[in-house]
Design a protein around this motif. Structure first.
Motif, PDB file in Angstrom:
ATOM      1  N   GLY A 222     -62.022 -17.476  26.822  1.00  0.00           N
ATOM      2  CA  GLY A 222     -62.636 -18.422  25.899  1.00  0.00           C
ATOM      3  C   GLY A 222     -63.300 -19.604  26.565  1.00  0.00           C
ATOM      4  N   ALA A 223     -63.101 -19.789  27.877  1.00  0.00           N
ATOM      5  CA  ALA A 223     -63.733 -20.881  28.614  1.00  0.00           C
ATOM      6  C   ALA A 223     -64.935 -20.340  29.379  1.00  0.00           C
ATOM      7  CB  ALA A 223     -62.738 -21.537  29.559  1.00  0.00           C
ATOM      8  N   ARG A 224     -65.717 -21.236  29.946  1.00  0.00           N
ATOM      9  CA  ARG A 224     -66.899 -20.849  30.706  1.00  0.00           C
ATOM     10  C   ARG A 224     -66.614 -20.896  32.211  1.00  0.00           C
ATOM     11  NH1 ARG A 224     -68.349 -18.313  27.170  1.00  0.00           N
ATOM     12  NH2 ARG A 224     -69.919 -18.802  25.600  1.00  0.00           N
ATOM     13  N   GLU A 225     -67.240 -19.990  32.951  1.00  0.00           N
ATOM     14  CA  GLU A 225     -67.122 -20.001  34.403  1.00  0.00           C
ATOM     15  C   GLU A 225     -68.186 -20.930  34.985  1.00  0.00           C
ATOM     16  OE1 GLU A 225     -66.606 -16.851  38.090  1.00  0.00           O
ATOM     17  OE2 GLU A 225     -67.646 -16.198  36.288  1.00  0.00           O
ATOM     18  N   ASN A 226     -67.849 -21.553  36.096  1.00  0.00           N
ATOM     19  CA  ASN A 226     -68.795 -22.435  36.771  1.00  0.00           C
ATOM     20  C   ASN A 226     -68.876 -22.027  38.244  1.00  0.00           C
ATOM     21  OD1 ASN A 226     -70.507 -24.496  37.413  1.00  0.00           O
ATOM     22  ND2 ASN A 226     -68.972 -26.125  37.286  1.00  0.00           N
ATOM     23  N   PRO A 227     -70.009 -21.431  38.666  1.00  0.00           N
ATOM     24  CA  PRO A 227     -71.275 -21.266  37.950  1.00  0.00           C
ATOM     25  C   PRO A 227     -71.168 -20.219  36.847  1.00  0.00           C
ATOM     26  CG  PRO A 227     -71.365 -20.119  40.046  1.00  0.00           C
ATOM     27  CD  PRO A 227     -70.074 -20.876  40.052  1.00  0.00           C
ATOM     28  N   ASN A 228     -71.993 -20.392  35.840  1.00  0.00           N
ATOM     29  CA  ASN A 228     -71.920 -19.546  34.659  1.00  0.00           C
ATOM     30  C   ASN A 228     -72.860 -18.345  34.811  1.00  0.00           C
ATOM     31  OD1 ASN A 228     -71.674 -18.456  32.126  1.00  0.00           O
ATOM     32  ND2 ASN A 228     -72.282 -20.304  31.027  1.00  0.00           N
ATOM     33  N   PRO A 229     -72.322 -17.117  34.814  1.00  0.00           N
ATOM     34  CA  PRO A 229     -73.191 -15.941  34.940  1.00  0.00           C
ATOM     35  C   PRO A 229     -73.870 -15.522  33.643  1.00  0.00           C
ATOM     36  CG  PRO A 229     -70.921 -15.236  34.783  1.00  0.00           C
ATOM     37  CD  PRO A 229     -70.901 -16.742  34.785  1.00  0.00           C
ATOM     38  N   LEU A 230     -73.518 -16.157  32.522  1.00  0.00           N
ATOM     39  CA  LEU A 230     -74.102 -15.774  31.240  1.00  0.00           C
ATOM     40  C   LEU A 230     -75.513 -16.362  31.104  1.00  0.00           C
ATOM     41  CD1 LEU A 230     -71.037 -16.329  28.881  1.00  0.00           C
ATOM     42  CD2 LEU A 230     -71.684 -14.270  30.134  1.00  0.00           C
ATOM     43  N   PRO A 231     -76.423 -15.609  30.514  1.00  0.00           N
ATOM     44  CA  PRO A 231     -77.806 -16.103  30.390  1.00  0.00           C
ATOM     45  C   PRO A 231     -77.940 -17.274  29.428  1.00  0.00           C
ATOM     46  CG  PRO A 231     -77.546 -14.039  29.207  1.00  0.00           C
ATOM     47  CD  PRO A 231     -76.279 -14.248  29.979  1.00  0.00           C
ATOM     48  N   ASP A 232     -76.987 -17.404  28.501  1.00  0.00           N
ATOM     49  CA  ASP A 232     -77.015 -18.481  27.517  1.00  0.00           C
ATOM     50  C   ASP A 232     -75.674 -19.200  27.579  1.00  0.00           C
ATOM     51  OD1 ASP A 232     -77.044 -20.169  25.364  1.00  0.00           O
ATOM     52  OD2 ASP A 232     -77.587 -18.646  23.878  1.00  0.00           O
ATOM     53  N   GLU A 233     -75.710 -20.514  27.748  1.00  0.00           N
ATOM     54  CA  GLU A 233     -74.491 -21.305  27.883  1.00  0.00           C
ATOM     55  C   GLU A 233     -73.553 -21.110  26.703  1.00  0.00           C
ATOM     56  OE1 GLU A 233     -71.834 -23.844  29.708  1.00  0.00           O
ATOM     57  OE2 GLU A 233     -73.742 -23.098  30.514  1.00  0.00           O
ATOM     58  N   ASN A 234     -74.115 -20.886  25.509  1.00  0.00           N
ATOM     59  CA  ASN A 234     -73.302 -20.761  24.302  1.00  0.00           C
ATOM     60  C   ASN A 234     -73.099 -19.311  23.863  1.00  0.00           C
ATOM     61  OD1 ASN A 234     -73.076 -23.622  23.951  1.00  0.00           O
ATOM     62  ND2 ASN A 234     -75.191 -23.623  23.204  1.00  0.00           N
TER      63      ASN A 234
END
Length: 421
Positions: free
Chosen positions: A321-333
């Motif tokens: 449920g949290a975001r990875e940093n750096p984020n591999p997803l194309p959209d932050e949300n």
């Protein structure tokens, strides 16, 4: 430490529907898919009793008695929650001591000539009704470990937090190694010299606000800066963990991502550093130094996949449920499901001609694919790693199939895993 899980005993007086809604999920007790209690324990028991207050039994009249769900763990009452009906979904009040305001709301209402008392508890988002019935004296008691509401001298509602034992380095290392062994890899061992730098960097993070990837960097002008901690930060994977959680929970969150998982499942790393520190608000930072490669991987280990074949209770969400940093997803949300990773031998200067697919039965699951040739982030190379991130949360209690084929090396694998309920 190994805990025995004892089946919950339900004294439900024939409420079969309620039995279906209460279950053990690992070391958690769940009701209506919400966590009633998070272990560990040796013995746990749930009772359902009537609640009416000392004098209410004679004066209830048209009022319907409430039920109480009472959770006892290792001989200590941890939770007592009143509910109006066992056959309907429960609007749970907050279960953690830190989620409850130090006051309650006490209202009176008159309907059809009958005067009733309404008692509510609150969290930051909403109020929860926990009692509606005859009007009696109410009072609340709060301590560092419990919150209790009394109605006419009887306990109406109680939530108790028992502090977890302080974490140990060996507990965190064991958590990492359990994932590695599951993936067919050798275990890691902590090195005191590396761990000292991790402790120093974690302490620095508690005193300075990290932004972006600066969580790996230290400002020489920052409070608590050390050269040793700065070196460790650049070589480490880092996971914040919430108040009342522990560094072991940080390991779970790292494994639920793409880049950080691969770092912990690197077959070439056998020696690591482990350190953590906690801020005054209870938020902590786990720092794991994985910068040293001291093992030559056996080619037979590849492909290294995770989740592994036959694995059960696989989480549903990327990053829990949290975001990875750096984020591999194309959209932050963007919503995202639990990632699948495949590690193959690195081939410098050679293209990666491989396929990776996730199937729900025979239906392909829409996913983002990240490969050495076409990584999710151009600024974050991933040699020897293929990642698949579903574009939606995975479905609960579902068996998925993964298919992988590398045309250049001839490596291929098909396997299944099952998500948690």
């Amino acid at each position: 430490m190994i805990f025995r899980t004892i089946a919950l005993l339900f004294l439900l007086q024939g409420t079969e529907e309620f039995q279906k809604r209460v279950r053990i999920d690992g070391m958690k007790v769940r009701v209506d898919d919400q966590v009633l209690h998070d272990g560990p324990w040796k013995d746990a028991k749930v009772d359902v009793t009537d609640f009416s207050g000392k004098r209410a039994k004679q004066t209830f009249g048209a009022f319907e008695p409430w039920k109480q769900i009472v959770l006892t763990v290792d001989g200590e009452e941890r939770l007592r929650i009143p509910v109006k009906s066992l056959a309907k979904p429960i609007a749970w009040p907050p279960l953690r001591v830190d989620g409850i305001q130090p006051s309650i709301k006490r209202l009176t209402e008159t309907v059809n000539g009958k005067r009733s008392l309404v008692v509510l508890v609150s969290n930051e988002k909403t109020d929860f009704e926990i009692y509606r019935g005859p009007e009696y004296e109410t009072r609340a008691e709060r301590s560092s470990s419990s919150f209790t509401i009394f109605l006419n001298g009887d306990v109406l509602y109680r939530v108790t937090h028992t502090a977890k034992p302080p974490p140990r380095v060996e507990d965190v290392v064991m958590a990492i190694n359990l994932f590695r062994v599951k993936a067919g890899l050798g275990t890691m061992r902590p090195i005191p010299g590396l761990s000292k730098g991790c402790d120093l960097h974690a302490l620095y993070l508690t005193k300075n606000e990290g932004r972006g990837l600066s969580g790996h960097d230290e400002d020489p002008k920052g409070v608590g800066y050390t050269e040793e901690g700065a070196r460790s930060g650049k070589r480490s994977v880092i996971a914040p963990y919430a108040a009342l959680d522990s560094p072991v929970d940080g390991v779970d969150s790292l494994i639920s991502t793409l880049y950080h998982r691969v770092a912990l499942l690197n077959p070439a790393v056998g020696e690591i550093g482990i350190g953590w520190a906690t801020r005054r608000d209870g938020v902590g930072f786990l720092v794991v130094d994985v910068g040293g490669s001291d093992v030559r991987p056996d080619p037979k280990l590849f492909p290294i996949v995770y989740p592994v074949n036959g694995q059960e209770d696989v989480p549903l969400e990327f990053g829990l449920g949290a975001r990875e940093n750096p984020n591999p997803l194309p959209d932050e949300n963007a919503a995202a499901g639990y990632p699948i990773t495949v590690q193959i031998p690195e081939r410098r200067g050679k293209a990666c001609d491989a396929e990776l697919q996730l199937l729900d039965g025979t239906t392909p699951v829409p996913s983002w694919i990240s490969t050495p040739d076409s990584p999710a982030r151009k600024d974050w190379p991933q040699p020897g790693t293929l990642g698949l991130i579903p574009k939606e949360k995975l479905k609960p209690a579902t068996t998925y199939t993964v298919r992988f084929k590398d045309r250049l090396s001839g490596l291929e694998k098909e396997w299944t895993f099952t998500t948690r309920k």
